[in-house]
Write a protein that holds these residues in place. Structure first.
Motif, PDB file in Angstrom:
ATOM      1  N   GLY A  73       0.808  -1.252   0.140  1.00 45.56           N
ATOM      2  CA  GLY A  73       0.007   0.017   0.190  1.00 45.56           C
ATOM      3  C   GLY A  73       0.785   1.371  -0.241  1.00 45.56           C
ATOM      4  O   GLY A  73       2.111   1.444  -0.594  1.00 45.56           O
ATOM      5  N   ASN A  74       0.347   2.502   0.395  1.00 48.06           N
ATOM      6  CA  ASN A  74       1.100   3.720   0.469  1.00 48.06           C
ATOM      7  C   ASN A  74       2.549   3.325   1.162  1.00 48.06           C
ATOM      8  O   ASN A  74       3.537   3.946   0.602  1.00 48.06           O
ATOM      9  CB  ASN A  74       0.336   4.840   1.393  1.00 48.06           C
ATOM     10  N   MET A  75       2.630   2.868   2.309  1.00 44.78           N
ATOM     11  CA  MET A  75       3.961   2.959   3.033  1.00 44.78           C
ATOM     12  C   MET A  75       4.687   1.732   2.274  1.00 44.78           C
ATOM     13  O   MET A  75       5.940   1.947   2.068  1.00 44.78           O
ATOM     14  CB  MET A  75       3.746   2.719   4.476  1.00 44.78           C
ATOM     15  N   GLY A  76       4.190   0.627   1.838  1.00 46.38           N
ATOM     16  CA  GLY A  76       5.096  -0.446   1.006  1.00 46.38           C
ATOM     17  C   GLY A  76       5.701   0.390  -0.060  1.00 46.38           C
ATOM     18  O   GLY A  76       7.017   0.181  -0.135  1.00 46.38           O
ATOM     19  N   VAL A 110       3.056  -9.397  -1.874  1.00 43.73           N
ATOM     20  CA  VAL A 110       1.882  -8.680  -2.009  1.00 43.73           C
ATOM     21  C   VAL A 110       0.844  -9.601  -1.085  1.00 43.73           C
ATOM     22  O   VAL A 110       1.068 -10.800  -0.421  1.00 43.73           O
ATOM     23  CB  VAL A 110       1.299  -8.988  -3.585  1.00 43.73           C
ATOM     24  N   HIS A 111      -0.211  -8.701  -1.126  1.00 47.17           N
ATOM     25  CA  HIS A 111      -1.575  -9.639   0.014  1.00 47.17           C
ATOM     26  C   HIS A 111      -1.901 -10.605  -1.012  1.00 47.17           C
ATOM     27  O   HIS A 111      -2.558 -11.735  -0.490  1.00 47.17           O
ATOM     28  CB  HIS A 111      -2.243  -8.508   0.557  1.00 47.17           C
ATOM     29  N   GLU A 112      -2.617 -10.039  -2.109  1.00 45.93           N
ATOM     30  CA  GLU A 112      -3.455 -10.833  -3.253  1.00 45.93           C
ATOM     31  C   GLU A 112      -2.559 -11.074  -4.382  1.00 45.93           C
ATOM     32  O   GLU A 112      -1.616 -10.430  -4.717  1.00 45.93           O
ATOM     33  CB  GLU A 112      -4.558 -10.030  -3.546  1.00 45.93           C
ATOM     34  N   ALA A 142       4.713  -3.668   6.414  1.00 47.40           N
ATOM     35  CA  ALA A 142       3.806  -2.292   5.772  1.00 47.40           C
ATOM     36  C   ALA A 142       2.416  -2.459   5.790  1.00 47.40           C
ATOM     37  O   ALA A 142       1.816  -2.571   4.789  1.00 47.40           O
ATOM     38  CB  ALA A 142       4.661  -1.883   4.469  1.00 47.40           C
ATOM     39  N   VAL A 143       2.085  -3.186   6.959  1.00 43.07           N
ATOM     40  CA  VAL A 143       0.594  -3.314   6.894  1.00 43.07           C
ATOM     41  C   VAL A 143       0.030  -2.627   8.323  1.00 43.07           C
ATOM     42  O   VAL A 143       0.806  -2.354   9.256  1.00 43.07           O
ATOM     43  CB  VAL A 143       0.375  -4.861   7.192  1.00 43.07           C
ATOM     44  N   TRP A 144      -1.269  -2.807   8.532  1.00 37.50           N
ATOM     45  CA  TRP A 144      -1.923  -2.164   9.758  1.00 37.50           C
ATOM     46  C   TRP A 144      -1.609  -3.031  11.018  1.00 37.50           C
ATOM     47  O   TRP A 144      -1.542  -4.150  10.651  1.00 37.50           O
ATOM     48  CB  TRP A 144      -3.360  -1.854   9.442  1.00 37.50           C
ATOM     49  N   TYR A 145      -1.437  -2.388  12.203  1.00 33.82           N
ATOM     50  CA  TYR A 145      -1.227  -3.137  13.294  1.00 33.82           C
ATOM     51  C   TYR A 145      -2.163  -4.485  13.472  1.00 33.82           C
ATOM     52  O   TYR A 145      -1.660  -5.469  13.891  1.00 33.82           O
ATOM     53  CB  TYR A 145      -1.055  -2.405  14.425  1.00 33.82           C
ATOM     54  N   PRO A 199      -1.031 -10.124  13.375  1.00 32.08           N
ATOM     55  CA  PRO A 199      -1.337 -11.570  13.623  1.00 32.08           C
ATOM     56  C   PRO A 199      -1.481 -12.333  12.434  1.00 32.08           C
ATOM     57  O   PRO A 199      -0.794 -13.473  12.244  1.00 32.08           O
ATOM     58  CB  PRO A 199      -2.675 -11.644  14.637  1.00 32.08           C
ATOM     59  N   GLU A 200      -2.089 -11.815  11.330  1.00 34.80           N
ATOM     60  CA  GLU A 200      -2.269 -12.522  10.216  1.00 34.80           C
ATOM     61  C   GLU A 200      -0.631 -12.707   9.698  1.00 34.80           C
ATOM     62  O   GLU A 200      -0.616 -13.770   9.051  1.00 34.80           O
ATOM     63  CB  GLU A 200      -3.134 -11.796   9.291  1.00 34.80           C
ATOM     64  N   VAL A 201      -0.019 -11.800   9.438  1.00 29.59           N
ATOM     65  CA  VAL A 201       1.153 -11.904   8.761  1.00 29.59           C
ATOM     66  C   VAL A 201       2.137 -12.937   9.628  1.00 29.59           C
ATOM     67  O   VAL A 201       2.885 -13.909   9.149  1.00 29.59           O
ATOM     68  CB  VAL A 201       1.853 -10.600   8.732  1.00 29.59           C
ATOM     69  N   SER A 214       3.977   0.607  12.433  1.00 34.01           N
ATOM     70  CA  SER A 214       2.382   0.906  12.327  1.00 34.01           C
ATOM     71  C   SER A 214       2.054   2.113  13.429  1.00 34.01           C
ATOM     72  O   SER A 214       2.741   2.124  14.420  1.00 34.01           O
ATOM     73  CB  SER A 214       1.767  -0.338  12.813  1.00 34.01           C
ATOM     74  N   ASN A 215       1.043   2.754  13.286  1.00 32.09           N
ATOM     75  CA  ASN A 215       0.278   3.633  13.931  1.00 32.09           C
ATOM     76  C   ASN A 215      -0.847   3.278  14.382  1.00 32.09           C
ATOM     77  O   ASN A 215      -1.780   3.102  13.508  1.00 32.09           O
ATOM     78  CB  ASN A 215       0.095   5.093  13.575  1.00 32.09           C
ATOM     79  N   PRO A 216      -1.058   2.500  15.631  1.00 33.12           N
ATOM     80  CA  PRO A 216      -2.278   1.669  15.981  1.00 33.12           C
ATOM     81  C   PRO A 216      -3.551   2.687  16.373  1.00 33.12           C
ATOM     82  O   PRO A 216      -3.736   2.821  17.579  1.00 33.12           O
ATOM     83  CB  PRO A 216      -2.027   0.803  17.304  1.00 33.12           C
ATOM     84  N   PHE A 270       5.583  10.050   6.969  1.00 35.79           N
ATOM     85  CA  PHE A 270       4.339   9.915   6.313  1.00 35.79           C
ATOM     86  C   PHE A 270       4.955   9.366   4.622  1.00 35.79           C
ATOM     87  O   PHE A 270       6.143   9.645   4.257  1.00 35.79           O
ATOM     88  CB  PHE A 270       3.721  11.396   5.930  1.00 35.79           C
ATOM     89  N   GLY A 271       4.037   8.614   4.153  1.00 36.27           N
ATOM     90  CA  GLY A 271       4.297   8.164   2.557  1.00 36.27           C
ATOM     91  C   GLY A 271       4.896   8.995   1.620  1.00 36.27           C
ATOM     92  O   GLY A 271       5.702   8.675   1.080  1.00 36.27           O
ATOM     93  N   GLY A 272       4.025   9.996   1.642  1.00 35.60           N
ATOM     94  CA  GLY A 272       4.366  11.107   0.587  1.00 35.60           C
ATOM     95  C   GLY A 272       5.852  11.795   0.811  1.00 35.60           C
ATOM     96  O   GLY A 272       6.478  12.027  -0.446  1.00 35.60           O
TER      97      GLY A 272
END
Ligand SMILES: NC(=O)c1ccc[n+]([C@@H]2O[C@H](COP(=O)([O-])OP(=O)(O)OC[C@H]3O[C@@H](n4cnc5c(N)ncnc54)[C@H](OP(=O)(O)O)[C@@H]3O)[C@@H](O)[C@H]2O)c1
Length: 214
Positions: free
Chosen positions: A9-12, A30-32, A70-73, A77-79, A96-98, A136-138
């Motif tokens: 995503g943005n941060m990756g 990638v995720h998908e 580079a995923v949400w907090y 667990p999924e990762v 992450s920023n939770p 930030f990503g940008g």
């Protein structure tokens, strides 16, 4: 140097851009299935000679020592479930920023942090480093704010992991700043929250940077 980034995503995308600018080799997981080849090709086009980016399918073997989540907090667990044993002995970078659902507070208790929660679920031997959550990503893609390199504030209980990440960060045109042990991630996450909420107060559109001058 080599690094694997999980999440595109943005941060990756932003962290990959910065690392490639330093001539590093980046693997994007990638995720998908199938959704990163185009991004890898696009990033490769603007990367300097010697830099290399490849896309890897979900569940691919992780070869690099440094793995940036580079995923949400809440996807940690999924990762960890997905890559489990492969993450042992890796440098696991938690960016992450939770945030809570309304983006005006943190979703986890004050006496812990997303980074410390990651340690609890990560396999033995993984060294968690909190980093990049205040950038930030940008601005990472731009590589600077107001003509100044971005600070990457880093907290970890492993001096060796911090030193290795600092090398990667510095050679990518960023300024690593060691802020202490992993418990400092609690404050880094609060600073991340402050930095985010200040965008709405000041109308700065995620174009600012957090810096420690010394
Ligand atoms: N955006 C910023 O400027 C910024 C700044 C500092 C810190 N952060 C932190 O950076 C993290 C990512 O933020 P973002 O803005 O990049 O979010 P984003 O654009 O939503 O990207 C998150 C990515 O993670 C992927 N993902 C989720 N689970 C995954 C899995 N199991 N394996 C592989 N990929 C997976 C998502 O794929 P799908 O889309 O397929 O679900 C998505 O591509 C967050 O923790 C955020 O707090 C963001």
């Amino acid at each position: 140097m080599k690094a694997t980034i999980i999440g595109t995503g943005n941060m990756g995308r932003a962290i990959a851009t910065r690392l490639l600018s330093g001539g590093h080799e980046v693997t994007l997981i990638v995720h998908e299935a199938g959704d990163a080849e185009a991004l890898a090709a696009e990033l490769q086009e603007t990367a300097p000679a010697g830099a290399k980016v490849t896309a890897a399918q979900p569940g691919s073997p992780i070869k690099d020592e440094t793995v940036i989540l580079a995923v949400w907090y809440n996807h940690h667990p999924e990762v960890v479930r997905q890559y489990g044993h492969q993450l042992a002995d890796k440098i696991l970078v938690d960016i992450s920023n939770p945030l809570n659902a309304t983006y005006d507070g943190l979703a986890i208790p004050a006496d812990t942090s997303a980074a410390e929660q990651l340690v609890e679920i990560a396999p033995a031997g993984a060294e968690v480093v909190k980093a990049f959550n205040t950038t930030f990503g940008g601005t990472l893609i731009a590589g600077q704010v107001a003509g100044q390199p971005l600070d990457v504030l880093m907290a970890s209980d492993s001096a060796e992991a911090k030193a290795k990440l600092a090398q990667l960060v510095e050679s990518s045109g960023l300024r690593p700043v060691d802020v202490g042990p992993l418990v400092r991630a609690r404050q880094l996450e609060q600073v991340g929250l402050l930095h985010i909420t200040s965008q709405f107060v000041r109308g700065t559109n995620f174009g600012t940077a957090v810096k420690i001058l010394f």
